[in-house]
Design an enzyme around this catalytic site. Sequence first.
Site, PDB file in Angstrom:
ATOM      1  N   TYR A 197      22.484   1.611 -44.185  1.00 10.12           N
ATOM      2  CA  TYR A 197      22.845   1.904 -42.788  1.00 10.12           C
ATOM      3  C   TYR A 197      24.366   2.067 -42.662  1.00 10.12           C
ATOM      4  CZ  TYR A 197      18.074   0.340 -41.554  1.00 10.12           C
ATOM      5  OH  TYR A 197      16.704   0.190 -41.470  1.00 10.12           O
ATOM      6  N   GLN A 241       7.413  -3.214 -44.005  1.00  8.64           N
ATOM      7  CA  GLN A 241       8.125  -2.734 -42.812  1.00  8.64           C
ATOM      8  C   GLN A 241       7.831  -1.250 -42.594  1.00  8.64           C
ATOM      9  OE1 GLN A 241      12.653  -2.134 -41.403  1.00  8.64           O
ATOM     10  NE2 GLN A 241      12.239  -4.217 -42.058  1.00  8.64           N
ATOM     11  N   LYS A 294      12.861   7.815 -20.836  1.00  6.33           N
ATOM     12  CA  LYS A 294      14.114   8.403 -20.317  1.00  6.33           C
ATOM     13  C   LYS A 294      14.319   9.861 -20.707  1.00  6.33           C
ATOM     14  CE  LYS A 294      17.163   6.608 -23.936  1.00  6.33           C
ATOM     15  NZ  LYS A 294      18.210   5.616 -24.177  1.00  6.33           N
TER      16      LYS A 294
HETATM   17  P1  NDP Z   1      13.545   1.366 -31.190  1.00 12.45           P
HETATM   18  O1  NDP Z   1      12.284   2.154 -31.145  1.00 12.45           O
HETATM   19  O2  NDP Z   1      13.575   0.029 -30.540  1.00 12.45           O
HETATM   20  O3  NDP Z   1      14.689   2.312 -30.582  1.00 12.45           O
HETATM   21  C1  NDP Z   1      15.913   1.761 -30.218  1.00 12.45           C
HETATM   22  C2  NDP Z   1      16.719   2.743 -29.388  1.00 12.45           C
HETATM   23  O4  NDP Z   1      15.974   3.178 -28.257  1.00 12.45           O
HETATM   24  C3  NDP Z   1      17.962   2.062 -28.849  1.00 12.45           C
HETATM   25  O5  NDP Z   1      19.016   2.070 -29.765  1.00 12.45           O
HETATM   26  C4  NDP Z   1      18.226   2.870 -27.580  1.00 12.45           C
HETATM   27  O6  NDP Z   1      18.869   4.086 -27.964  1.00 12.45           O
HETATM   28  C5  NDP Z   1      16.806   3.188 -27.091  1.00 12.45           C
HETATM   29  N1  NDP Z   1      16.305   2.124 -26.188  1.00 12.45           N
HETATM   30  C6  NDP Z   1      15.840   0.900 -26.549  1.00 12.45           C
HETATM   31  N2  NDP Z   1      15.466   0.194 -25.463  1.00 12.45           N
HETATM   32  C7  NDP Z   1      15.679   0.985 -24.397  1.00 12.45           C
HETATM   33  C8  NDP Z   1      15.487   0.805 -23.024  1.00 12.45           C
HETATM   34  N3  NDP Z   1      15.010  -0.349 -22.547  1.00 12.45           N
HETATM   35  N4  NDP Z   1      15.811   1.827 -22.186  1.00 12.45           N
HETATM   36  C9  NDP Z   1      16.298   2.972 -22.677  1.00 12.45           C
HETATM   37  N5  NDP Z   1      16.526   3.211 -23.982  1.00 12.45           N
HETATM   38  C10 NDP Z   1      16.214   2.222 -24.845  1.00 12.45           C
HETATM   39  O7  NDP Z   1      13.943   1.085 -32.680  1.00 12.45           O
HETATM   40  P2  NDP Z   1      14.920   1.803 -33.771  1.00 12.45           P
HETATM   41  O8  NDP Z   1      14.485   3.179 -34.013  1.00 12.45           O
HETATM   42  O9  NDP Z   1      16.319   1.558 -33.386  1.00 12.45           O
HETATM   43  O10 NDP Z   1      14.578   0.920 -35.033  1.00 12.45           O
HETATM   44  C11 NDP Z   1      14.715  -0.501 -34.932  1.00 12.45           C
HETATM   45  C12 NDP Z   1      15.020  -1.100 -36.252  1.00 12.45           C
HETATM   46  O11 NDP Z   1      13.978  -0.845 -37.173  1.00 12.45           O
HETATM   47  C13 NDP Z   1      16.247  -0.568 -36.964  1.00 12.45           C
HETATM   48  O12 NDP Z   1      17.449  -1.074 -36.460  1.00 12.45           O
HETATM   49  C14 NDP Z   1      16.001  -1.026 -38.359  1.00 12.45           C
HETATM   50  O13 NDP Z   1      16.297  -2.398 -38.492  1.00 12.45           O
HETATM   51  C15 NDP Z   1      14.501  -0.792 -38.490  1.00 12.45           C
HETATM   52  N6  NDP Z   1      14.181   0.497 -39.115  1.00 12.45           N
HETATM   53  C16 NDP Z   1      13.644   0.470 -40.368  1.00 12.45           C
HETATM   54  C17 NDP Z   1      13.335   1.609 -41.034  1.00 12.45           C
HETATM   55  C18 NDP Z   1      12.754   1.519 -42.402  1.00 12.45           C
HETATM   56  O14 NDP Z   1      12.660   2.536 -43.083  1.00 12.45           O
HETATM   57  N7  NDP Z   1      12.388   0.356 -42.868  1.00 12.45           N
HETATM   58  C19 NDP Z   1      13.585   2.948 -40.444  1.00 12.45           C
HETATM   59  C20 NDP Z   1      14.121   2.879 -39.103  1.00 12.45           C
HETATM   60  C21 NDP Z   1      14.394   1.695 -38.477  1.00 12.45           C
HETATM   61  P3  NDP Z   1      19.907   4.893 -27.024  1.00 12.45           P
HETATM   62  O15 NDP Z   1      20.366   3.976 -25.931  1.00 12.45           O
HETATM   63  O16 NDP Z   1      20.994   5.294 -27.962  1.00 12.45           O
HETATM   64  O17 NDP Z   1      19.127   6.060 -26.530  1.00 12.45           O
END
Ligand code: NDP
Length: 336
Positions: free
Chosen positions: A55, A178, A217
Amino acid sequence: MVNYRFLGSSGLKISEITYGNWLTHGSQVENDTAVACVHAALDVGITTFDTADVYANTKAESVLGEALRGQRRQSLEIFTKVYWPTGPGGANDSGLSRKHILESIDGSLERLQTDYVDLYQAHRYDRSTPLEETMQAFADIVRAGKALYIGVSEWTAEQLRAGHALATELGFQLISNQPQYSALWRVIEAEVVPASKELGISQIVWSPVAQGVLSGKYAPGAPVPAGSRAADQKGGAQMIQRFLERPQVLARVQDLRPIADELGLTLAQLAVAWVLQNDNVAAALIGASRPEQVRENVKASGVTIPAELLVRIDEALGDAVVTDPAETAKSSPAAR
Ligand code: NDP
């Protein structure tokens, strides 16, 4: 506050809402916002944190290590991963060879400012390295006290079975997988979840809010909101395309609003609560670009969605849902 669940058949408890820093720390968000998000997570009772060496090309681990500095180590569960290339991308800078695993753990521990991680995860399956070599390297890391438990990410049911058998033989615990999992992406349900239940492996599921899409959103046909992942040119915009390029997805998500309203939840809370209804899921791994999102999404902990509303969610999302188990095998490259 957040409920806890056991990770696989181990004695380790983790917070069922876990905070992850993919695409945010060291990239989309400034360091002070990253620290504020981590502190918001701690304040609401999240104790489990997930990152990976890849990351922001190792910067995310450093930002998380700094944000957690001064916290009581015994009160935290810190997870990281190895597989994808870091550094100059040399011949041995990626994958699950003994060389790359043993070198990578030391870099991760230094950046995270800790002597051990609670969970060290194979970030994908490495088809170019004998599985025996990979599992022996993980066994040695556990024996050296650098990781307490071992997990994997996006392994198929067959890969989980083979890895679990070797871990048992070598005397360490392979306790988690995961995968991506959300109301829109359900590819683990047919094969990975049944095999995991049999083996005592939990899922720690990523992108439960479908990277923000399930927050509702992104309105169909409208420009993407400023400051959102879809507007992030450092990587986020490209990653979220898989959802945004399918217009029926955005329209279907809007149809979830009356269901969320009935439960008194926001759409993002509904999305996080949805993955937690699956009892093979130990944690929803949430991301956040600002502390308010952490405070909002954590309220999904402890929510029960009645069976009739689960059916209505399925009807609302219809063919926007992906279920094909063959998708899991596509996550790991054919070779490195
Ligand atoms: P989410 O589906 O929780 O998306 C998070 C993003 O969605 C935020 O950064 C924000 O982005 C938006 N968001 C979240 N909550 C809200 C809300 N209440 N209202 C509006 N927008 C919101 O998960 P991620 O895709 O970030 O993944 C989470 C974790 O999973 C990663 O950090 C990592 O640790 C893991 N992961 C693991 C992978 C793997 O291959 N093992 C691959 C990908 C992730 P914004 O505000 O910028 O729009």
